[in-house]
Design an enzyme around this catalytic site. Structure first.
Site, PDB file in Angstrom:
ATOM      1  N   ILE A 127       0.823  -1.203   0.000  1.00  0.00           N
ATOM      2  CA  ILE A 127       0.000   0.000   0.000  1.00  0.00           C
ATOM      3  C   ILE A 127       0.864   1.263   0.000  1.00  0.00           C
ATOM      4  O   ILE A 127       0.529   2.269  -0.625  1.00  0.00           O
ATOM      5  CB  ILE A 127      -0.987   0.000   1.198  1.00  0.00           C
ATOM      6  CG1 ILE A 127      -1.926   1.189   1.106  1.00  0.00           C
ATOM      7  CG2 ILE A 127      -0.239  -0.028   2.530  1.00  0.00           C
ATOM      8  CD1 ILE A 127      -3.026   1.170   2.139  1.00  0.00           C
ATOM      9  N   LEU A 128       2.015   1.211   0.675  1.00  0.00           N
ATOM     10  CA  LEU A 128       2.913   2.365   0.700  1.00  0.00           C
ATOM     11  C   LEU A 128       3.543   2.556  -0.676  1.00  0.00           C
ATOM     12  O   LEU A 128       3.633   3.686  -1.179  1.00  0.00           O
ATOM     13  CB  LEU A 128       3.989   2.161   1.769  1.00  0.00           C
ATOM     14  CG  LEU A 128       4.886   3.358   2.081  1.00  0.00           C
ATOM     15  CD1 LEU A 128       4.052   4.528   2.586  1.00  0.00           C
ATOM     16  CD2 LEU A 128       5.950   2.983   3.111  1.00  0.00           C
ATOM     17  N   LYS A 158      -6.339 -13.029  -6.353  1.00  0.00           N
ATOM     18  CA  LYS A 158      -5.111 -12.426  -6.890  1.00  0.00           C
ATOM     19  C   LYS A 158      -3.938 -13.036  -6.124  1.00  0.00           C
ATOM     20  O   LYS A 158      -3.622 -12.617  -5.011  1.00  0.00           O
ATOM     21  CB  LYS A 158      -5.124 -10.904  -6.732  1.00  0.00           C
ATOM     22  CG  LYS A 158      -3.916 -10.207  -7.357  1.00  0.00           C
ATOM     23  CD  LYS A 158      -4.034  -8.688  -7.212  1.00  0.00           C
ATOM     24  CE  LYS A 158      -2.864  -7.997  -7.882  1.00  0.00           C
ATOM     25  NZ  LYS A 158      -1.561  -8.323  -7.275  1.00  0.00           N
ATOM     26  N   CYS A 162      12.522 -24.518  34.181  1.00  0.00           N
ATOM     27  CA  CYS A 162      13.411 -25.307  35.044  1.00  0.00           C
ATOM     28  C   CYS A 162      14.654 -24.550  35.502  1.00  0.00           C
ATOM     29  O   CYS A 162      15.471 -25.084  36.259  1.00  0.00           O
ATOM     30  CB  CYS A 162      13.832 -26.586  34.333  1.00  0.00           C
ATOM     31  SG  CYS A 162      14.943 -26.305  32.934  1.00  0.00           S
ATOM     32  N   CYS A 216      16.207 -24.706  25.756  1.00  0.00           N
ATOM     33  CA  CYS A 216      16.515 -25.313  27.049  1.00  0.00           C
ATOM     34  C   CYS A 216      17.072 -26.714  26.800  1.00  0.00           C
ATOM     35  O   CYS A 216      16.394 -27.558  26.202  1.00  0.00           O
ATOM     36  CB  CYS A 216      15.260 -25.405  27.914  1.00  0.00           C
ATOM     37  SG  CYS A 216      15.515 -26.346  29.443  1.00  0.00           S
TER      38      CYS A 216
END
Length: 648
Positions: free
Chosen positions: A64-65, A143, A393, A406
């Site tokens: 859009i920009l 589209k 833990c 972890c």
């Protein structure tokens, strides 16, 4: 405002453009999302650069920009070649040749009012041709947001400048298929990747799906993960000719505009950035024609994503059953697209580190329709704190690629507890061991699956369960060993990375359970659908669970054995190699039994209809929408009796 900098790959692409521009100015404009400080020449350079990066798989600004910047330049320079011509690609992918037919761009509309204006032009053309306007039909298709190409049956070409493209037939040589195994030579289409597949298997390795699409046609060696996606049919060439569509009177369209657009928008499993509307009458098409860039009888309707700028309150680490620690950004509650959003998951801690996501950061979140919201970018970054200890833990975390992990596989409560939950949820034959009861037992020291099955009624009572509940829990455990369960489901219940139900079933078509634990990386990588990277993860994962697996396996579960591939290939069955999905209530027996029988006949049984499904077997009480959706995807729908006749 987060400062934007071109990376090395982007700079390499820009160099091929040979534009004379101060890149620092472009970086500032992209950072500010503003072109106020750019001259007209600099704005043109920005458009060329951002377009080139987008087509090369490195988008740096939102569609859009880009469109707003393009519109501003077009307003002042309506006849400039950049405006009047198809935007060309910059990747040097192969020999440039004339396309079998022109591949133009599509004009865009962002509102219903703009669509009405376009329809007025269609109606005007009809009147000029003396065509009854009540007969005008409009066809609407998704589209696709992929990589445009043209397949003439022998060669595959990029769109190029709309007249000439580059030969990228190597994509088909690498195993790329046409969607639903359709024939070659169906003309224009796009290379796309299944959205769910990308999110599940590739999003942690590739920033966006355009990286994948560009990689498929690139001259250089293709990443193994991309090749695996091609093998599994997740990456395909989708001709426009076989797209699902809505076709109807223009008045019906405007009466239920939102509903029809939503239906078409959600009709495919690939990224979509709008819908395409076009007049179907060839006389109108010929009369309206095209300019150098667009067909006038066609238009794309796009919807602006809803975005919001939100402050991050905290980032909470959560340990998964695989040991990976996932960052969850807690946000100031914000309403977007009709929903109150207060948290979003960040892919991994390297994204937190690089983008500066932490307490006080301002992020832009985006939500398209009903899609899960995501962080689009960081407006105001902070210096985030990386967790050093596992939240479950307190073990010291280790970096594995982009992830904090972890290492305490055997004693981390989050890992052991979630592993137990996953096991019983996957077996799906024991409703007494849900998350709450498992959490209670895990907190009291029951960490492993075999320990759960060792428990006696009096031990459940010692752990705080009532006498009746204790007996029920014990009885359910014993029953779960006696109830028949598929061997692939049993294996997938142990939660090995890359070993979901589908992959377990594929492997067990070649190996018994005991044999599989002796298979090497090379053995698995040779099988269809398993790249080396997956094979390595599977072998490592199996080694990690081997001791626990056989402690549970030796308890004597009633496992049904997956038919071996060699046996399936020898079957003369109409289902051999076909993908079938069962839905609705069946009269001849349980649906699960029919699914098992279909597999024994060589079929692959799916859980949902996709473009690769061969048959949808519909029992009673199946909605018309589900039937129509299947037909639109090219899937043959059979009644229960038609299916039984087929296999008899």
């Amino acid at each position: 405002m987060k400062e934007f900098k071109f990376n090395d790959e982007q700079l390499s692409t820009i160099q091929e453009l040979e534009v004379d521009i101060d890149l620092k100015k472009l970086e500032i404009a992209i950072s500010k999302e503003s072109i106020d400080e750019l001259s007209e020449d600099e704005l043109l350079a920005l458009l060329k650069v951002t377009n080139a990066l987008y087509r090369s798989g490195f988008p740096v600004i939102e569609d859009i920009l880009y469109d707003s910047f393009w519109n501003k330049f077009a307003l002042n320079h309506p006849n400039h070649p950049f405006i009047t011509s198809v935007e060309t690609e910059v990747l040097n992918l192969g020999k440039t040749v004339a396309l079998p037919q022109k591949m133009l761009s599509t004009d865009k509309a962002y509102s219903k009012e703009e669509i009405k204006k376009w329809l007025d032009r269609i109606l005007k053309a009809a009147e000029e041709l003396d065509i009854d306007t009540n007969e005008i039909e409009i066809r609407i298709t998704p589209k696709l947001d992929g990589y445009a190409a043209f397949d003439d049956g022998e060669r595959l070409y990029t769109r190029g400048d709309g007249v000439k493209g580059q030969d990228v037939s190597r994509a088909f040589e690498r195993g790329l298929k046409v969607v639903r195994n359709s024939e070659r030579g169906l003309g224009a289409g796009e290379i796309v990747i299944n959205k769910a597949y990308f999110e599940k298997k590739l999003s942690q390795y590739f920033e966006n799906s355009r990286n994948i699409q560009a990689a498929i046609i690139a001259e250089k060696n293709v990443d193994e993960r991309v090749l695996e996606a091609i093998k599994e049919g997740a990456c395909v060439f989708h001709p426009f000719a076989v797209l699902p569509n809505w076709t109807g009177n223009y008045q019906d369209l405007m009466t239920d505009f939102d509903g029809i657009i939503e239906q078409v928008w959600n009709s495919v499993e690939y990224d979509v950035d709008g819908v395409i509307l076009e007049a179907t009458d060839t006389r109108i098409k010929e009369h309206m024609g095209a300019n150098r860039k667009f067909h006038r009888w066609q238009i794309a309707f796009k919807i602006n994503d809803e975005v919001a700028e939100v402050e991050v309150i905290s980032v909470t680490p959560q340990t998964s059953r695989t040991g990976r620690v996932t960052p969850v950004a807690e946000l100031v509650p914000t309403r977007i697209s009709g929903a109150m959003i207060s948290r979003v998951t960040v892919h991994h801690y390297n994204m937190v580190k690089i983008n500066g996501v932490g307490p006080g950061a301002i992020v832009q979140i985006v939500r398209s329709g009903l899609v899960i919201p995501k962080i689009e970018k960081v407006i105001k970054p902070v210096d985030p704190q990386m967790p050093e200890l596992c939240p479950s833990c307190k073990s010291h975390l280790l970096w594995e690629s982009d992830h904090l992990v972890c290492p305490n596989k055997s004693d981390c409560p989050a890992q052991t507890e979630n592993t137990l939950v996953h096991f019983f949820k996957t077996l799906a034959n024991n409703d007494g061991f849900g998350p709450k009861n498992i959490e209670k037992l895990a907190n009291l020291g029951v960490k492993h699956i075999h320990q759960m099955y060792d428990l006696k009624p009096h031990q459940f009572a010692m752990y705080g369960f009532g006498e009746k509940t204790s007996k029920n829990l014990y009885d359910q455990l014993q029953a779960s060993k006696n109830i028949e369960i598929e061997d692939w489901r049993f294996l997938s219940a142990f939660g090995v990375s890359r070993l979901g139900g589908g992959n377990c079933e594929k492997l067990l078509q070649h190996y018994s359970l005991r044999e599989l634990f002796e298979a090497t990386v090379e053995d698995i990588a040779e099988l269809n659908g398993f790249a080396r990277v997956s094979a390595e993860a599977i072998v490592k994962g199996l080694a990690n669970i081997k001791e626990e697996f056989f402690k549970v396996y030796d308890l004597g579960f009633n496992l049904s054995i997956t038919p071996k591939q060699s046996e399936l290939e020898s079957l003369a069955s109409p289902l051999t190699g076909k993908i079938v999905v069962f839905t609705g209530k069946m009269l001849q027996g349980k649906r699960s039994d029919m699914e098992k029988h279909a597999k024994a006949l060589g079929a692959k049984v799916g859980t949902s209809v996709t473009s690769n499904t061969t048959y949808l077997i519909a029992g009673l009480k199946v909605g018309e929408t589900k039937i129509n959706d299947a037909k639109e995807k090219g899937v043959k729908v059979l009644s229960e009796q038609e299916y039984l006749d087929l296999i008899s």
